[in-house]
Design a protein around this motif. Structure first.
Motif, PDB file in Angstrom:
ATOM      1  N   ALA A  51      -2.708  92.329  13.317  1.00  0.00           N
ATOM      2  CA  ALA A  51      -1.430  92.951  13.701  1.00  0.00           C
ATOM      3  C   ALA A  51      -1.334  93.070  15.224  1.00  0.00           C
ATOM      4  O   ALA A  51      -0.255  92.893  15.802  1.00  0.00           O
ATOM      5  CB  ALA A  51      -1.289  94.322  13.047  1.00  0.00           C
ATOM      6  N   LEU A  52      -2.454  93.355  15.863  1.00  0.00           N
ATOM      7  CA  LEU A  52      -2.495  93.425  17.322  1.00  0.00           C
ATOM      8  C   LEU A  52      -2.165  92.056  17.921  1.00  0.00           C
ATOM      9  O   LEU A  52      -1.365  91.942  18.864  1.00  0.00           O
ATOM     10  CB  LEU A  52      -3.872  93.907  17.772  1.00  0.00           C
ATOM     11  N   LEU A  53      -2.751  91.019  17.378  1.00  0.00           N
ATOM     12  CA  LEU A  53      -2.455  89.662  17.822  1.00  0.00           C
ATOM     13  C   LEU A  53      -0.977  89.342  17.627  1.00  0.00           C
ATOM     14  O   LEU A  53      -0.325  88.809  18.525  1.00  0.00           O
ATOM     15  CB  LEU A  53      -3.322  88.647  17.075  1.00  0.00           C
ATOM     16  N   ASN A  54      -0.436  89.681  16.455  1.00  0.00           N
ATOM     17  CA  ASN A  54       0.984  89.427  16.205  1.00  0.00           C
ATOM     18  C   ASN A  54       1.860  90.170  17.215  1.00  0.00           C
ATOM     19  O   ASN A  54       2.875  89.645  17.672  1.00  0.00           O
ATOM     20  CB  ASN A  54       1.368  89.814  14.780  1.00  0.00           C
ATOM     21  N   GLY A  55       1.464  91.380  17.570  1.00  0.00           N
ATOM     22  CA  GLY A  55       2.197  92.136  18.579  1.00  0.00           C
ATOM     23  C   GLY A  55       2.181  91.432  19.926  1.00  0.00           C
ATOM     24  O   GLY A  55       3.205  91.374  20.624  1.00  0.00           O
ATOM     25  N   LEU A  56       1.025  90.885  20.304  1.00  0.00           N
ATOM     26  CA  LEU A  56       0.922  90.171  21.577  1.00  0.00           C
ATOM     27  C   LEU A  56       1.750  88.887  21.547  1.00  0.00           C
ATOM     28  O   LEU A  56       2.422  88.545  22.523  1.00  0.00           O
ATOM     29  CB  LEU A  56      -0.544  89.862  21.905  1.00  0.00           C
ATOM     30  N   LEU A  57       1.738  88.184  20.424  1.00  0.00           N
ATOM     31  CA  LEU A  57       2.526  86.954  20.307  1.00  0.00           C
ATOM     32  C   LEU A  57       4.020  87.258  20.355  1.00  0.00           C
ATOM     33  O   LEU A  57       4.789  86.526  21.003  1.00  0.00           O
ATOM     34  CB  LEU A  57       2.153  86.201  19.030  1.00  0.00           C
ATOM     35  N   ASP A  58       4.437  88.342  19.711  1.00  0.00           N
ATOM     36  CA  ASP A  58       5.847  88.765  19.792  1.00  0.00           C
ATOM     37  C   ASP A  58       6.215  89.090  21.236  1.00  0.00           C
ATOM     38  O   ASP A  58       7.292  88.732  21.717  1.00  0.00           O
ATOM     39  CB  ASP A  58       6.115  89.979  18.899  1.00  0.00           C
ATOM     40  N   ARG A  59       5.322  89.786  21.938  1.00  0.00           N
ATOM     41  CA  ARG A  59       5.553  90.121  23.348  1.00  0.00           C
ATOM     42  C   ARG A  59       5.729  88.841  24.160  1.00  0.00           C
ATOM     43  O   ARG A  59       6.629  88.743  24.988  1.00  0.00           O
ATOM     44  CB  ARG A  59       4.386  90.936  23.901  1.00  0.00           C
ATOM     45  N   ALA A 102      -3.265  85.415  28.646  1.00  0.00           N
ATOM     46  CA  ALA A 102      -4.067  86.170  27.669  1.00  0.00           C
ATOM     47  C   ALA A 102      -4.114  85.447  26.334  1.00  0.00           C
ATOM     48  O   ALA A 102      -5.181  85.307  25.725  1.00  0.00           O
ATOM     49  CB  ALA A 102      -3.497  87.580  27.503  1.00  0.00           C
ATOM     50  N   VAL A 103      -2.970  84.966  25.872  1.00  0.00           N
ATOM     51  CA  VAL A 103      -2.919  84.260  24.587  1.00  0.00           C
ATOM     52  C   VAL A 103      -3.745  82.980  24.660  1.00  0.00           C
ATOM     53  O   VAL A 103      -4.500  82.654  23.731  1.00  0.00           O
ATOM     54  CB  VAL A 103      -1.453  83.978  24.177  1.00  0.00           C
ATOM     55  N   LEU A 104      -3.646  82.263  25.761  1.00  0.00           N
ATOM     56  CA  LEU A 104      -4.430  81.034  25.893  1.00  0.00           C
ATOM     57  C   LEU A 104      -5.932  81.314  25.928  1.00  0.00           C
ATOM     58  O   LEU A 104      -6.729  80.473  25.507  1.00  0.00           O
ATOM     59  CB  LEU A 104      -3.999  80.244  27.129  1.00  0.00           C
TER      60      LEU A 104
END
Length: 176
Positions: A51-59, A102-104
């Protein structure tokens, strides 16, 4: 400007840990500590690491949309804005770029993987420089190849018009 919400503080913490230390350093405890919230507070906003990852991807998608709108009206024009903001050192103050970096970082949990890939790129650029008289053109071809490679690695579509007209592209660059 007020203090960011706990949710945004948690995403900020997650993002900064990724940028500074890579994905191996990411634990829910580390993110909570960096965000200065309890682990329970983190879990209230993000029930799991996924869920944390999904939040970062949404951001990232939100920030990208805002950055694209900014680029449309940038004084230097879209092309210069795009290229200048694509350089890591020059645009780390750009929130969308920081989130993208960060995502990369999630692509590799080992810093030695990134170091090796940098060396691979350096070697290819050196080879291109041996075969292209103009150093700037050699660098352009190298960066173009990096972009094509990254797009293919991510499963994106191959840029068919570019590939079908590769001899023309190389001729325009003076690389033939």
């Amino acid at each position: 400007m007020g203090r960011p919400s706990a949710r945004e503080q948690i995403l900020d913490a997650f993002q900064e840990i990724l940028i500074e230390s890579g994905s191996a350093a990411v634990t829910l405890d580390a993110v909570a500590a960096r965000a200065k919230v309890s682990k329970g507070g983190l879990l209230y906003h993000f029930g799991s690491k996924d869920a944390l990852l999904n939040g970062l991807l949404d951001r990232l998608l939100r920030l990208t949309a805002a950055d694209i709108e900014h680029a449309r009206t940038a004084p230097e024009g879209v092309l210069q804005y795009y290229l200048r903001s694509s350089v890591t050192d020059a645009s780390m103050d750009n929130p969308g770029h920081r989130c993208s970096v960060a995502v990369l970082r999630l692509l590799s949990s080992e810093s030695k993987v990134a170091e090796t890939m940098v060396e691979v790129g350096r070697r290819w650029t050196a080879l291109l420089a041996e075969h292209i008289d103009d150093p700037l053109t050699a660098e352009i071809v190298s960066v173009l190849g990096d972009g094509l490679y990254l797009r293919a690695t991510m499963g994106g579509p191959a840029p068919q018009p570019l590939l079908e007209r590769l001899p023309e592209v190389l001729h325009r660059l003076g690389a033939t």
